[in-house]
Write a protein that holds these residues in place. Structure first.
Motif, PDB file in Angstrom:
ATOM      1  N   GLU A 777      -0.649  20.448  -1.376  1.00  0.00           N
ATOM      2  CA  GLU A 777      -1.350  20.404  -2.664  1.00  0.00           C
ATOM      3  C   GLU A 777      -2.721  21.054  -2.528  1.00  0.00           C
ATOM      4  N   ALA A 778      -3.488  21.015  -3.596  1.00  0.00           N
ATOM      5  CA  ALA A 778      -4.749  21.759  -3.660  1.00  0.00           C
ATOM      6  C   ALA A 778      -5.701  21.459  -2.505  1.00  0.00           C
ATOM      7  N   PRO A 779      -5.922  20.192  -2.094  1.00  0.00           N
ATOM      8  CA  PRO A 779      -6.855  19.955  -0.969  1.00  0.00           C
ATOM      9  C   PRO A 779      -6.450  20.702   0.299  1.00  0.00           C
ATOM     10  N   THR A 780      -5.143  20.680   0.625  1.00  0.00           N
ATOM     11  CA  THR A 780      -4.688  21.397   1.819  1.00  0.00           C
ATOM     12  C   THR A 780      -4.842  22.896   1.632  1.00  0.00           C
ATOM     13  N   GLU A 781      -4.584  23.398   0.445  1.00  0.00           N
ATOM     14  CA  GLU A 781      -4.772  24.820   0.190  1.00  0.00           C
ATOM     15  C   GLU A 781      -6.225  25.236   0.434  1.00  0.00           C
ATOM     16  N   ARG A 782      -7.173  24.410   0.022  1.00  0.00           N
ATOM     17  CA  ARG A 782      -8.586  24.744   0.228  1.00  0.00           C
ATOM     18  C   ARG A 782      -8.945  24.753   1.705  1.00  0.00           C
ATOM     19  N   VAL A 783      -8.391  23.829   2.476  1.00  0.00           N
ATOM     20  CA  VAL A 783      -8.666  23.808   3.920  1.00  0.00           C
ATOM     21  C   VAL A 783      -8.123  25.075   4.577  1.00  0.00           C
ATOM     22  N   LEU A 784      -6.910  25.455   4.217  1.00  0.00           N
ATOM     23  CA  LEU A 784      -6.328  26.665   4.802  1.00  0.00           C
ATOM     24  C   LEU A 784      -7.114  27.910   4.414  1.00  0.00           C
ATOM     25  N   LEU A 785      -7.620  27.947   3.188  1.00  0.00           N
ATOM     26  CA  LEU A 785      -8.447  29.081   2.761  1.00  0.00           C
ATOM     27  C   LEU A 785      -9.736  29.146   3.557  1.00  0.00           C
ATOM     28  N   ALA A 786     -10.333  27.998   3.810  1.00  0.00           N
ATOM     29  CA  ALA A 786     -11.604  27.969   4.540  1.00  0.00           C
ATOM     30  C   ALA A 786     -11.423  28.407   5.979  1.00  0.00           C
ATOM     31  N   ARG A 787     -10.269  28.217   6.550  1.00  0.00           N
ATOM     32  CA  ARG A 787     -10.059  28.561   7.954  1.00  0.00           C
ATOM     33  C   ARG A 787      -9.863  30.061   8.143  1.00  0.00           C
ATOM     34  N   ASP A 788      -8.918  30.627   7.464  1.00  0.00           N
ATOM     35  CA  ASP A 788      -8.606  32.049   7.695  1.00  0.00           C
ATOM     36  C   ASP A 788      -7.794  32.568   6.526  1.00  0.00           C
ATOM     37  N   ARG A 789      -8.457  33.280   5.621  1.00  0.00           N
ATOM     38  CA  ARG A 789      -7.757  33.834   4.472  1.00  0.00           C
ATOM     39  C   ARG A 789      -6.735  34.892   4.891  1.00  0.00           C
TER      40      ARG A 789
END
Length: 887
Positions: A777-789
């Motif tokens: 969901e959205a929280p996990t998506e934001r974490v993955l974006l912050a790590r390495d787009r």
């Protein structure tokens, strides 16, 4: 008539493989072709009158005439099936009525099926009320006549439902829809064959009202009789392990056969014995005919001379045919039962009328009558297995000499001529003697008839010949059904001939008579018969367990294509041909395409991704050149049994007998529920999962020999030039709800050889990638974006959380920038996935979209290309379309 019925059957089969029903142009062409064929047939078969100026050789004219007969019959069969299809599809549920509460009044049809989740039954609708505030109204005349309902036992068990009872129910319905997957049976075709034009559930059980009175008709009487018999068996055998087989042999209802019994019988090739098949009907009909004839011939015992008024042979034949009709009705009139009934009826009519029909003509009549009643019978495995088995028997014995006693000069004139065709059909002398009596001529002194002393030797030779004939027939049936068994079930039980050698006589001569005795006897004698039948089944199961022990006993093969199946059929015909047929030794060579391993995987450096249609759930197969990975296994027994119904059959039909890795993304049942079925049927080398330590799947995987490892970000491995990288969750204890720690897998091709040669490995990104996101969901998506787009970029995306509005945020989609997005959702699912706003978010980016509820299974071929990524998307409902889909 043989040519006519066979051509009619070809026309029916042709129609059932069409993507659409003919329009008016097609009908005009069909009628024109049929009329032209009739004209040519008349000209060719009646001496060419009217066209005598065409000096054509008689043989060529005859060939043209019979070819035209076939063509005309095919046109008739095609047109007849098309008309029946149009009539059946005319009744449909309006789209506006789907998912809405509506009241229906009608009666219970057939036998309800019960399990721990509730009751499933057919409901014959008399009247239906439109839902409140429906946007449009539909004519009541077009409302489906038969619907399939589930009465779900949530708070209270469903009430007992009896055939013919009338009810007023509040239901929610949807149009007939089934999972559509490559190599898996079409559920929608099965619904159409049963005339089920809507499915649903009782939405307000508290408001259900049982109405006074019952439905009338012969079918209701038969169904009530069958229901009463099932209740008697259930009361006698209770929780006995093989109770379901006894029920199946008594009334033809197979829904109560246990999973263990199905697994055992499928693995030994004896599952056909669970049904009331043509073999059983033929046996009991023959027994009933013999008994009727014997009683009729002995009417003098009660002071009557009935044989003088009506020959005993006619009474025996008609009595056997009548009992076949009774037994077929008790069996629910399935296809094998119909075939046996029509064959018995045609033989009886021919005998009574004094005609002698060839056995192939009898089979052709049965074929035509079955398809005349039910043109959709051809979509079931039972149709092909039943008719092909009988055809193989007739063809195999057609070129073999009939068995006769080898008489010495002076031998006695035995009544029996010893004829046997290997199909249980012997020729007697018509006076009731079975060959044990002899007619003495001029005395019976042993010295005058030396042949009497040689009778034991002759009988031993006759027994050996009959045993050889039975073995020949069993081999013929095994060879003939092997290609069909591979096509329908992706397997060949190697011990099938041996298992059937004792299972067929055991069930036919012992178990079935015991079951029928229980049906006929009153209480308490019926209990003795049913217990005897169950004890005999216990012994049979013990013997089959011993045979099925070795792993080599069951040979799994991929589903063959049309050419491999045709070549194997030619080989069967060639192998079973009469002695003297040229090059019979070469027949097995035609089976090589059938026995070859599965089609090769994608080329090295490429991968194939198949998103299965498992309803509301996820299951994705990823293949490289020599490896296979399954990401989730769909719903399990707590929901739709998709793991057992869809995932396992797809893998077996696809030739995947072993999985290098099974990934269970998280514990939600729509992702993990099918995993136990996969472990039972497929060899799994390794399982990666984001599951709690106490989850039962860990121990189940270890028991089946799979290595286990938790999913953790940073895990990487390579297969055949393809890299697999786990992006989520982080290593350590799982935290939060299950959606927060789903396994997220990225599959990507490695840099090409051209990139390596040019020294651009540091700058050239992987050519093609796919991202499998499970239910993040959205929280996990934001974490993955912050790590390495950059690590998220992929051309193929399996949409997070089935398109829920809690996921697929715009920054996440922009970072991935997919070319293809696949939604795995159930048809009209209760979660309303995918969310309309989310779906439009994908659509606005001009992404090619696939949905399992409308497209079925979706297959993506991904390979690197000099110009970028080469992607092809195949939708099942486009490439494998049939006319009943979406109707």
């Amino acid at each position: 008539m043989r040519a006519g019925w066979c051509g009619f059957a070809l026309g029916v089969i042709w129609l059932q493989s069409q993507a659409a029903l003919p329009e008016w142009v097609g009908w005009c062409g069909l009628v024109a072709l049929g009329l032209a064929a009739v004209v040519v047939a008349v000209w060719g078969l009646r001496g060419g009158t009217g066209l005598s100026q065409l000096r054509i050789k008689p043989r060529l004219r005859l060939f043209a005439g019979w070819s035209a007969v076939w063509c005309a019959a095919v046109c008739v069969g095609f047109g007849y099936a098309a008309v029946r299809a149009e009539m059946r599809l005319a009744a449909s549920l309006p789209h506006a009525w789907e998912g809405r509460d509506l009241d229906v009044v009608g009666s219970i049809k057939g036998l309800p099926s019960r399990d721990e989740n509730g009751t499933r039954f057919l409901f014959e609708v008399d009247a239906a009320d439109a839902p409140v505030a429906a946007p449009v109204a539909a004519p009541v005349a077009n409302f489906p006549c038969v619907i399939q309902l589930s009465w779900i036992a949530d708070d209270a068990p469903a009430p007992p439902l009896e055939p013919g009872e009338r009810w007023r129910l509040t239901v929610r319905l949807k149009r007939p829809h089934g999972n559509a997957n490559f190599g898996v049976r079409d559920a929608e075709a099965n619904l159409l064959a049963r005339n089920v034009r809507a499915t649903g559930y009782v939405s307000a059980p508290a408001h259900a009202v049982r109405l006074p009175g019952r439905a009338r008709g012969l079918s209701v009487i038969v169904d009530r009789w069958r229901a009463a018999l099932r209740a008697r068996i259930d009361a006698v055998l209770a929780d006995a392990p093989h109770r379901g087989i006894v029920v199946a042999l008594a009334i033809g209802a197979q829904d109560e056969v246990s999973a263990a019994d199905w697994l055992l019988m499928r693995g030994t090739g004896t599952s056909h014995l669970v049904a009331i098949s043509g073999l059983h009907i033929g046996f009991v009909a023959g027994l009933a005919g013999w008994l009727a004839g014997a009683v009729w011939r002995r009417s003098a015992w009660i002071g009557r001379n009935w044989p003088l008024r009506l020959p005993a042979q006619i009474v025996a034949v008609t009595g056997g045919a009548g009992f076949a009709a009774l037994h077929a009705t008790l069996a629910g009139f399935n296809v094998p039962a119909q075939r046996a009934l029509w064959m018995a009826g045609v033989v009886a009519l021919a005998f009574v009328s004094g005609r002698n029909l060839a056995r192939s003509a009898v089979l052709a009549w049965a074929l035509g009558l079955v398809l005349l009643i039910d043109p959709w019978a051809v979509v079931s495995a039972g149709f092909w297995l039943s008719f092909c088995a009988v055809a193989a028997i007739l063809f195999a014995v057609s070129g073999r000499p009939r068995l006769r006693d080898r008489r010495q000069p002076g031998d006695d004139d035995d009544d029996s001529d010893g004829n046997s065709d290997g199909n249980g059909e012997g020729e007697g002398n018509g006076n009731g003697n079975s060959g044990g009596e002899s007619k003495s001529k001029g005395g019976n002194a042993p010295g005058k008839f030396p042949g009497l002393r040689a009778a034991p030797g002759r009988r031993m030779r006759s027994f050996g010949e009959r045993l050889h004939s039975a073995a020949h027939v069993q081999i013929a049936v095994t060879l003939a059904l092997a290609p069909l068994t591979v096509y329908w079930f992706a397997q060949i039980p190697l011990i099938g001939p041996l298992a059937n050698a004792f299972a067929i006589p055991w069930v036919s001569l012992l178990v079935t008579p015991a079951v029928l005795a229980g049906v006929a006897l009153p209480a308490p004698f019926d209990a003795w018969a049913f217990h005897t039948a169950h004890a005999l089944l216990d012994l049979l199961a013990a013997g089959l367990h011993r045979l099925s022990g070795p792993g080599w006993a069951l040979w799994w093969l991929p589903q063959p294509d049309a050419w491999a199946l045709a070549a194997a059929a030619l080989g069967v015909f060639w192998c079973l041909a009469p002695r003297g047929w040229p090059l019979r030794w070469a027949a097995p060579l035609t089976w090589l395409p059938l026995l070859m391993p599965a089609s090769p995987g994608p080329p090295s450096g490429s991968f194939r991704l198949t998103a299965l249609d498992v309803g509301q759930g996820t299951s994705v197969l990823v293949e490289t050149a020599h490896h296979a990975l399954l990401f989730d296994a769909g719903p399990g027994p707590e929901s739709t049994h998709a793991g057992e119904r869809v995932v396992v059959p797809f893998l077996q039909a696809h030739g995947v007998t072993a999985l290098d890795t099974l990934i269970v993304s998280h514990a939600d049942s729509d992702h993990s529920g099918g995993a136990p079925a996969v472990f039972e049927a497929i060899e799994v080398h390794q399982m990666l999962a984001a599951l709690a330590p106490d989850n039962a799947l860990w121990s189940s995987a270890r028991q089946h020999g799979a290595a286990t490892l938790p999913c953790a970000a940073g895990q990487r491995w390579q297969w055949d030039g393809v890299e697999f990288a786990m992006l989520w969750p982080d290593a350590g204890p799982l935290q939060g709800k299950s959606n927060a720690h789903c396994c997220v897998l990225r599959v990507s091709t490695l840099p090409t050889a051209a990139s390596l040669a040019a020294g651009r490995i540091q700058t050239a990104p992987p050519r093609v990638a796919a991202l499998l996101t499970a239910d993040i969901e959205a929280p996990t998506e934001r974490v993955l974006l912050a790590r390495d787009r950059g690590a998220l970029r992929a051309q193929v995306l399996v949409v997070p959380h089935h398109g829920s509005k809690s996921s697929s945020t715009e920054p996440f989609l922009d970072s991935i920038d997919p070319s293809i997005a696949l939604f795995q959702v159930g048809y009209r699912n209760r979660f309303h996935h995918p969310d309309a706003g989310v779906f439009e978010r994908y659509n606005a980016r001009h992404i090619e979209l696939g949905r399992s509820d409308t497209d079925g299974a979706m297959r993506v071929e991904a390979s690197p290309d000099t110009q970028g990524a080469a992607l092809t998307l195949e939708r099942y409902r486009e490439t494998q379309r049939r006319y009943w889909m979406d109707r």
